[in-house]
Design an enzyme around this catalytic site. Structure first.
Site, PDB file in Angstrom:
ATOM      1  N   PRO A   1      11.559  63.821  52.584  1.00 42.88           N
ATOM      2  CA  PRO A   1      12.483  63.141  53.509  1.00 42.88           C
ATOM      3  C   PRO A   1      12.985  61.825  52.895  1.00 42.88           C
ATOM      4  O   PRO A   1      12.214  61.115  52.252  1.00 42.88           O
ATOM      5  CB  PRO A   1      11.610  62.857  54.737  1.00 42.88           C
ATOM      6  N   VAL A   2      14.274  61.530  53.098  1.00 37.11           N
ATOM      7  CA  VAL A   2      14.826  60.292  52.512  1.00 37.11           C
ATOM      8  C   VAL A   2      14.604  59.107  53.442  1.00 37.11           C
ATOM      9  O   VAL A   2      14.473  59.269  54.655  1.00 37.11           O
ATOM     10  CB  VAL A   2      16.345  60.410  52.186  1.00 37.11           C
TER      11      VAL A   2
ATOM     12  N   ALA B   1      11.487  59.747  43.065  1.00 38.03           N
ATOM     13  CA  ALA B   1      11.129  61.129  42.709  1.00 38.03           C
ATOM     14  C   ALA B   1      12.350  61.890  42.195  1.00 38.03           C
ATOM     15  O   ALA B   1      12.266  62.636  41.211  1.00 38.03           O
ATOM     16  CB  ALA B   1      10.525  61.837  43.912  1.00 38.03           C
TER      17      ALA B   1
ATOM     18  N   ALA C   1      12.134  57.332  54.112  1.00 35.29           N
ATOM     19  CA  ALA C   1      10.994  57.537  55.006  1.00 35.29           C
ATOM     20  C   ALA C   1       9.695  56.986  54.429  1.00 35.29           C
ATOM     21  O   ALA C   1       8.641  57.170  55.016  1.00 35.29           O
ATOM     22  CB  ALA C   1      10.842  59.027  55.300  1.00 35.29           C
ATOM     23  N   GLY C   2       9.752  56.349  53.266  1.00 36.71           N
ATOM     24  CA  GLY C   2       8.526  55.795  52.682  1.00 36.71           C
ATOM     25  C   GLY C   2       7.816  56.757  51.742  1.00 36.71           C
ATOM     26  O   GLY C   2       6.697  56.516  51.323  1.00 36.71           O
TER      27      GLY C   2
ATOM     28  N   ASP D   1       6.362  52.735  43.002  1.00 33.44           N
ATOM     29  CA  ASP D   1       6.843  54.099  43.275  1.00 33.44           C
ATOM     30  C   ASP D   1       7.009  54.898  41.981  1.00 33.44           C
ATOM     31  O   ASP D   1       6.486  56.002  41.853  1.00 33.44           O
ATOM     32  CB  ASP D   1       8.201  54.062  44.002  1.00 33.44           C
TER      33      ASP D   1
ATOM     34  N   GLY E   1       9.130  57.643  48.758  1.00 35.26           N
ATOM     35  CA  GLY E   1       9.570  57.427  47.383  1.00 35.26           C
ATOM     36  C   GLY E   1      10.587  58.456  46.921  1.00 35.26           C
ATOM     37  O   GLY E   1      10.640  58.805  45.737  1.00 35.26           O
ATOM     38  N   SER E   2      11.418  58.923  47.855  1.00 34.76           N
ATOM     39  CA  SER E   2      12.325  60.016  47.505  1.00 34.76           C
ATOM     40  C   SER E   2      13.310  59.643  46.390  1.00 34.76           C
ATOM     41  O   SER E   2      13.608  60.463  45.518  1.00 34.76           O
ATOM     42  CB  SER E   2      13.033  60.495  48.770  1.00 34.76           C
ATOM     43  N   SER E   3      13.789  58.397  46.375  1.00 36.37           N
ATOM     44  CA  SER E   3      14.773  58.036  45.335  1.00 36.37           C
ATOM     45  C   SER E   3      14.113  58.034  43.958  1.00 36.37           C
ATOM     46  O   SER E   3      14.674  58.564  42.990  1.00 36.37           O
ATOM     47  CB  SER E   3      15.439  56.690  45.635  1.00 36.37           C
TER      48      SER E   3
END
Ligand code: PMV
Length: 318
Positions: A101-102, A111, A104-105, A152, A107-109
Site C-alpha cells: 500500500p502507498v 521498495a 501507508a508506512g 527505509d 516504504g513503498s517508494s
C-alpha cells in the site's frame, strides 16, 4: 524475449521513527508478505533510448521522456544508468507492480526504486552491490522526500532486521525469539515528507521538549535491541507502548491510529504503536501467535481497512 525481474519487500519500523531523522537509533524489519516488482524486457523495434514505463496499479503507461525530470521513477532509472556507465539506454519496457500500500508506512517508494534499480542492472547485465543499490535508492528518496534518514532503503535493500543510526553502517539484528506482528492500515494516506516537515517546525519551535522526546525514543530503541537479542518479547511490547505515547506527544499520531492501538491492546496485544511517518498509514501490534487472529479482528472492528500478520524469524540456532 527474456524478462529481467526483481522484487523488494515492504518494511515496518518497530522503534524510533522520526527520532531517527535526528540521529537517534531506530529498528526496522522487512515485511515480505508485501512486495514491489519490476520487470524489464528489451523492445528491439523501438529506437534506442525509448523507455516505456507501465505501472497498471496506478494507471501509468508512458514514455520515460514524457515524465518530469524529478519524478522518482525517472530519478531511479537515470541514477542507475549513470552508475552503470550507460549514457544511452537500450530501448526497453519496464513493468512495475506492487502489493505494498502507498503512503501507508510500508516504504513503498523505496521498495519500488529498489526493485527497479535491481531489474535494470540485471537487464544491462551488471551486478550492483547491496551498498550501491541502497545508496541509489537513498538518493531517489532524498530528492523525493526531502530529509530521509536512510532507514527505509537500508532495511529493504538488505532484507533483514536492522538497528540503524543515520550516517553509520547499520547493525543487523537477530531476534532470539520470533516476533509475531499484526499490522493494521488506518486507511488514511499520509505523506511522510509532510509529517517530517511538520516535526521539523515543532523541533524549531519547542526545541527542548522535542529533543527530550527524541532522546527517550532513542533510549527505547537501545533497550529494544537488547530485548530482541535476548528474546524478551513481553517487555518489548511495553516499550512499544511507550514509543507510541512519545509519538503522540509530538502530534505524530491521529485519532484513527490511536483507536487501532487501543483496540489491539484491549484484544490482548503485548504492545502497539503507529509505524512509519504517522498521522495515518499503519500501526503495528506485537502479539503472541495464538492471539493474532483476535487482534486482527479487533483492528478491523476499530476501523482498519486491511490487516496483515507477519513473523520476524528468530536466528537459526546451531
Ligand atoms: O513513512 P515511512 O514508512 O516512509 O517511514 C518514515 C520514517 C521516518 O522516520 C518518519 C522518516 C525517515 O526518513 O526515517
Amino acid at each position: 524475449m527474456t524478462a529481467f525481474s526483481a522484487t523488494a519487500s515492504g518494511k515496518i519500523i518497530l522503534f524510533g521513527e522520526h527520532a531517527v531523522v535526528y540521529g537517534q537509533p531506530a529498528i526496522a524489519v522487512p515485511v515480505n508478505i508485501v512486495q514491489a516488482r519490476a520487470v524489464v524486457t528489451a523492445a528491439p523495434r523501438s529506437p534506442a533510448g525509448a523507455v516505456h514505463l507501465m505501472a497498471p496499479d496506478v494507471g501509468l503507461d508512458t514514455l520515460l521522456a514524457d515524465l518530469p525530470a524529478d519524478d522518482p521513477l525517472v530519478l531511479a532509472i537515470t541514477l542507475t544508468a549513470s552508475q552503470l556507465n550507460i549514457p544511452r539506454l537500450p530501448a526497453m519496457e519496464i513493468r512495475l507492480t506492487s502489493t505494498i500500500p502507498v503512503a501507508a508506512g510500508f516504504g513503498s517508494s523505496a521498495a519500488t526504486s529498489i526493485a527497479l534499480i535491481r531489474a535494470l542492472a540485471a537487464f544491462i547485465g551488471q551486478r550492483l552491490s547491496q551498498a550501491v543499490v541502497s545508496d541509489l535508492a537513498y538518493q531517489v528518496e532524498c530528492r523525493h522526500h526531502g530529509n530521509p534518514s536512510g532507514i527505509d532503503n537500508t532495511v529493504i535493500t538488505y532484507g533483514r532486521p536492522v538497528y540503524f543510526v543515520r550516517g553509520q553502517p547499520f547493525e543487523p539484528l537477530e531476534p532470539a525469539q520470533p516476533l509475531t506482528l499484526v499490522i493494521g492500515d488506518s486507511g488514511v494516506q499520509s505523506s511522510t515528507g509532510a509529517v517530517v516537515a511538520d516535526v521539523r517546525r515543532l523541533h524549531e519551535a519547542q526545541n527542548e521538549q522535542t529533543q527530550a522526546a527524541f532522546q527517550s525514543m532513542g533510549e527505547l530503541a537501545r533497550q529494544a535491541r537488547t530485548l530482541i537479542q535476548a528474546g524478551q518479547v513481553d517487555e518489548l511490547g511495553r516499550l512499544m507502548n511507550r514509543n507510541h505515547a512519545l509519538l503522540r506527544s509530538l502530534t505524530i499520531s491521529s485519532p484513527e491510529l490511536d483507536r487501532l492501538v487501543d483496540a489491539a491492546l484491549a484484544a490482548g496485544a503485548l504492545g502497539a504503536k503507529l509505524s512509519g511517518g504517522g498521522r495515518g498509514g499503519n500501526m503495528i501490534a506485537l502479539v503472541t501467535e495464538p492471539s493474532a487472529g483476535a487482534v486482527e479482528k479487533a483492528l478491523r472492528s476499530a476501523g482498519a481497512v486491511r490487516t496483515w500478520v507477519t513473523t520476524v524469524n528468530a536466528k537459526c540456532k546451531g
